[in-house]
Each structure stands twice: as C-alpha cells, then as structure tokens.
Design a protein around this motif. Structure first.
Motif, mmCIF file in Angstrom:
data_model
loop_
_atom_site.group_PDB
_atom_site.id
_atom_site.type_symbol
_atom_site.label_atom_id
_atom_site.label_comp_id
_atom_site.label_asym_id
_atom_site.label_seq_id
_atom_site.Cartn_x
_atom_site.Cartn_y
_atom_site.Cartn_z
ATOM 1 N N TYR A 1 0.646 -1.187 0.003
ATOM 2 C CA TYR A 1 -0.104 0.129 -0.104
ATOM 3 C C TYR A 1 1.082 1.257 -0.034
ATOM 4 O O TYR A 1 0.399 2.344 -0.199
ATOM 5 C CB TYR A 1 -1.110 0.092 1.116
ATOM 6 C CG TYR A 1 -1.868 1.115 1.190
ATOM 7 C CD1 TYR A 1 -2.830 1.352 0.282
ATOM 8 C CD2 TYR A 1 -1.901 1.901 2.245
ATOM 9 C CE1 TYR A 1 -4.048 2.107 0.256
ATOM 10 C CE2 TYR A 1 -2.763 3.079 2.112
ATOM 11 C CZ TYR A 1 -3.778 3.139 1.386
ATOM 12 O OH TYR A 1 -4.765 4.255 1.185
ATOM 13 N N PHE A 2 2.140 1.246 0.459
ATOM 14 C CA PHE A 2 3.145 2.342 0.419
ATOM 15 C C PHE A 2 3.217 2.819 -1.116
ATOM 16 O O PHE A 2 3.467 4.088 -1.285
ATOM 17 C CB PHE A 2 4.379 1.983 0.886
ATOM 18 C CG PHE A 2 5.408 2.900 0.723
ATOM 19 C CD1 PHE A 2 5.558 3.990 1.617
ATOM 20 C CD2 PHE A 2 6.365 3.207 -0.099
ATOM 21 C CE1 PHE A 2 6.501 5.186 1.608
ATOM 22 C CE2 PHE A 2 7.385 4.060 -0.218
ATOM 23 C CZ PHE A 2 7.339 5.095 0.753
ATOM 24 N N TRP A 3 3.167 1.869 -1.912
ATOM 25 C CA TRP A 3 3.604 2.490 -3.380
ATOM 26 C C TRP A 3 2.175 2.336 -4.388
ATOM 27 O O TRP A 3 2.387 2.837 -5.479
ATOM 28 C CB TRP A 3 4.615 1.746 -3.985
ATOM 29 C CG TRP A 3 4.585 0.173 -4.136
ATOM 30 C CD1 TRP A 3 3.671 -0.385 -5.046
ATOM 31 C CD2 TRP A 3 5.026 -0.380 -3.174
ATOM 32 N NE1 TRP A 3 4.135 -1.881 -4.936
ATOM 33 C CE2 TRP A 3 4.898 -1.876 -3.946
ATOM 34 C CE3 TRP A 3 5.847 -0.754 -1.955
ATOM 35 C CZ2 TRP A 3 5.267 -3.120 -3.477
ATOM 36 C CZ3 TRP A 3 6.419 -1.714 -1.492
ATOM 37 C CH2 TRP A 3 6.044 -3.110 -2.000
ATOM 38 N N ASP A 4 1.085 1.571 -3.868
ATOM 39 C CA ASP A 4 0.131 1.252 -4.658
ATOM 40 C C ASP A 4 -1.216 1.772 -4.008
ATOM 41 O O ASP A 4 -1.842 0.804 -3.487
ATOM 42 C CB ASP A 4 0.046 -0.144 -5.152
ATOM 43 C CG ASP A 4 -0.842 -0.526 -6.086
ATOM 44 O OD1 ASP A 4 -1.643 0.434 -6.794
ATOM 45 O OD2 ASP A 4 -1.248 -1.735 -6.514
ATOM 46 N N LYS A 5 -1.497 2.740 -3.830
ATOM 47 C CA LYS A 5 -2.554 3.248 -3.356
ATOM 48 C C LYS A 5 -4.007 3.662 -4.150
ATOM 49 O O LYS A 5 -4.798 4.025 -3.977
ATOM 50 C CB LYS A 5 -2.425 4.668 -2.517
ATOM 51 C CG LYS A 5 -1.509 4.727 -1.498
ATOM 52 C CD LYS A 5 -1.426 5.918 -0.706
ATOM 53 C CE LYS A 5 -0.521 6.008 0.315
ATOM 54 N NZ LYS A 5 0.662 5.620 0.147
ATOM 55 N N HIS A 6 -3.627 3.098 -5.565
ATOM 56 C CA HIS A 6 -4.596 3.303 -6.537
ATOM 57 C C HIS A 6 -5.477 1.939 -6.617
ATOM 58 O O HIS A 6 -6.740 2.191 -6.988
ATOM 59 C CB HIS A 6 -4.181 3.558 -7.809
ATOM 60 C CG HIS A 6 -3.237 4.659 -7.705
ATOM 61 N ND1 HIS A 6 -3.623 6.043 -7.308
ATOM 62 C CD2 HIS A 6 -1.818 4.876 -7.985
ATOM 63 C CE1 HIS A 6 -2.523 6.975 -7.632
ATOM 64 N NE2 HIS A 6 -1.456 6.013 -7.754
ATOM 65 N N THR A 7 -5.046 0.878 -6.541
ATOM 66 C CA THR A 7 -5.764 -0.285 -6.847
ATOM 67 C C THR A 7 -6.044 -1.357 -5.339
ATOM 68 O O THR A 7 -6.649 -2.138 -5.209
ATOM 69 C CB THR A 7 -4.914 -1.392 -7.539
ATOM 70 O OG1 THR A 7 -3.585 -1.419 -7.266
ATOM 71 C CG2 THR A 7 -4.851 -0.486 -8.854
#
Length: 387
Positions: free
Chosen positions: A149-155
């Motif tokens: 979730y640190f780098w992928d908050k879009h999916t």
C-alpha cells in the motif's frame, strides 16, 4: 519539463558514489588479502556494506528511470507506483548499508584500541547504531499495511502510520548517525595525537581518521529536507533526501576503507623511491631471501637452528624442519636458506649474505679461540640449499 526533473542529478550521484565506494572496497580487500594477509570480521562487514550499497544504488537508478525526481502530475499512475516501490527498497538497503558500515568501523577500531574506556565508548556507539538502524528498518518497511500500500494506493486498500512518526524517526536516526560518526572519527584522532611519532605521520593519521566527519556533514545537510517524507509530491520533494543519503553511504564506506590503506601507500612510496621498504608479509618485489655460504663455527653453548629470512614466510609459524648430516637444523623456505644463531641470553647473531660478513663472524670466533677464551671447535661447512 526538463527543468522540472531532478532525476538526472540523482542518477549521476548514484553512479559516481557507487564507483568510488567500489574502488575503495576493492583496494581494502587487496591490502587485507595480499599485503597484510589478515582478512577479519571488520573486512567482511565492510564487504557486506558494499554489496548492500550496490543494491541501494541499483534501486535508486531504477527508480529514476520510472520517475524519481519528477512531479507526480508529470507521471502516469503506473510509473509513480513503480518509482515509489524502488524508493521503498532504498529505505531498506540504506538501513543495512549504514548498519554494516558502522559495525565494520567499530570492529576495526577495536582491533587497534587497548584502553578499556575507549573500548567501552566504541561498544556503546555500536549498540546505539544497531538499535537506531533496526528501528528505522522495521518502521520504514512496515509503515503501511499491507506493505504494497506504500506504493500502490490506487488499486489497493490499506492504512499507513502517521507520516510525522516516520519523519521523527528519521530525525532520531540522523542524530544517532552524527554522534557515532563524530565518535568514530574523533576518538582515534585524539588517541593518535597523544602517540609518540613524527608530526607529519601524526597529522596524516589524524586527517585519515577524521574522514568520517564528512559523512556526518552529509547527514547535517540532509536534515532540512526530511520534512518532505510525508509530502504528496513525494518523488519530487524527497530527491535531495536521496542525494544526501547516497552521499552519506559513499563517504562512510570510503572513509572506513581508506583507514586500512596505509600499507598500500607505503608500498607505493617504496616503489617510487619516496619511502623505505615496508615490512609486509606479502611484500617481495626486489627482495630476495638471504642465503648462507662459507664456513662458520658455533659456540658449544649456542642453540643451533635456522630461520627463513623471507618476507613471504612467518618466522613464528611452525613449519617442518629438516636436518642435514652436520646436525645443523634447516627450516625450509621458498627458495633459499639462512641461519640465525641464538645464545642462552636471548641475543642473536644473524649470518648475512656474502663471504665478507661470514668471514667477519668467523674471524671474531677464531680470535677468541686463539686467546683461549673458547675451546677449538670443528668447523661446520654449509652450502646453499635449494628446494
């Protein structure tokens, strides 16, 4: 858009820093393995730090290719996610690099420090380093859950701790780094300043030991930029944090390695005619083992034995001994043999090469025999022995 891209500056720093640290580490390994012939725990730790720093540099370089150093609105969502993913990898490898580097420097200082108080100070700094680095490592790794979730908050859906906690931890880690850097740099310099040696040599060692202060300078310069670790425009605002973190790691590794390169400097100085021959186990160029020829006579009270006078052999090592027909014990060397006579009072006479030296020894002993000081002894004739 070109003026709004800090990525090329970070890329150049990554490549230059990795190259400099790699060269320093290779030179250290060469000195320890070939010249000093003593590869210890501090060397293994520094080698591990170099491997970790190489992974850090690779992660940073890959991040630049995806968008590190650019504004978030100039990047696609996919590139922004990938760049932040490699930044997350930099968090972890940075912690490992600094931990291994500081431990290596600490163990190196323990090898040359005998004062109990000095050793306690070094151990204290090493403990502080371990605690701060491990805390920074785990908080950085698990600041978001799930980790992705640190780098992928879009999916993905997830939660992250307050960014102020990460920023506060970064400040604490920087303070510990500054304290340990100055301690590891200034404590040896203070010890050297009280040694009885030539002023030029003392000054050179103090400067060499003080190189760790440069790593602290990088930490101090980085402090004002760490407030951006919680920025929404993360990849752009944290570029200078990445630049000075890379510089700090490079300077720490380089300074730690330069402190071990004195034997190499002496060897180069000898090759250039600027210094006397260094006393190194692996130094052999232009230096041959002594050979023993001619006639010698030995007092009856002497213990007769020989030692290899060679820079390639350790006089203290236990090597198999051969005995010739005359009873003179010969210790095998690499190409030739030499003799050293020891008396019962721990003094010794070394038989140097050349008939003039041997003749001098023989003449002195013969004179004592003629004066009645020594009984006449049979002459032992020796010859050059080769493997």
């Amino acid at each position: 858009m070109g003026s709004e891209n800090r990525g090329p500056a970070l890329l150049g720093i990554d490549i230059a820093a990795a190259a400099l640290a790699f060269i320093a580490t290779v030179l250290r390994c060469f000195v320890r393995i070939r010249l000093v012939k003593s590869f210890g725990l501090d060397d293994w730790l520094m080698l591990g730090a170099m491997v970790s720093f190489a992974l850090y540099s690779a992660s940073s370089i890959i991040g630049v290719t995806y968008g590190t150093g650019q504004h978030v609105w100039d990047l696609t969502k996919e590139n922004n996610s990938m760049a932040k993913k490699w930044w997350w990898c930099c968090y972890l490898t940075y912690s490992c690099t600094m931990l291994l580097t500081k431990l290596s420097i600490g163990y190196f200082l323990l090898r040359v420090t005998v004062n109990k108080i000095h050793r306690m100070i070094i151990y204290s700094m090493m403990i502080i380093t371990v605690i701060s680095c491990m805390a920074f490592f785990f908080v950085s790794a698990f600041q978001c859950w799930p980790v992705q979730y640190f780098w992928d908050k879009h999916t993905r859906s997830g939660v992250c701790i307050n960014s102020d906690i990460v920023i506060g931890l970064a400040y604490m880690f920087s303070a510990c780094s500054i304290i340990s850097d100055f301690t590891f740099a200034l404590l040896p310099a203070w010890i050297v300043s009280h040694l009885n040696m030539k002023p030029k040599t003392k000054a050179a060692l103090i400067v060499l030991m003080g190189l760790g202060c440069f790593a602290s300078a990088a930490v101090v310069i980085r402090i004002p930029y760490m407030k951006h670790l919680g920025s929404d425009d993360f990849l752009w605002d944290t570029t200078y944090v990445a630049i000075w973190s890379t510089t700090e790691e490079c300077l720490a590794i380089t300074a730690g390695c330069l402190a071990t390169l004195q034997p190499l400097a002496k060897t180069i100085g000898y090759k250039m005619g600027l210094a006397s021959r260094p006393s190194l186990p692996g130094f052999e160029s232009g230096y041959n083992s002594y050979k023993m020829t001619g006639e010698i006579s030995v007092r009856r009270s002497f213990t007769r034995r020989t030692e290899t006078f060679s820079s390639m052999a350790n006089p203290l090592s236990k090597q198999p001994i051969e005995e010739d027909a005359t009873g003179l014990k010969l210790q095998p060397g690499f190409s030739q043999y030499s003799a050293v006579c020891y008396n019962t009072t721990s003094s010794q006479e070394e038989l140097r090469p050349g008939e003039a030296d041997v003749g001098t020894v023989g003449s002195r002993v013969q004179k004592e025999e003629d004066d009645g000081i020594l009984p006449s002894l049979p002459v032992i004739r020796t010859k050059e022995v080769r493997q």
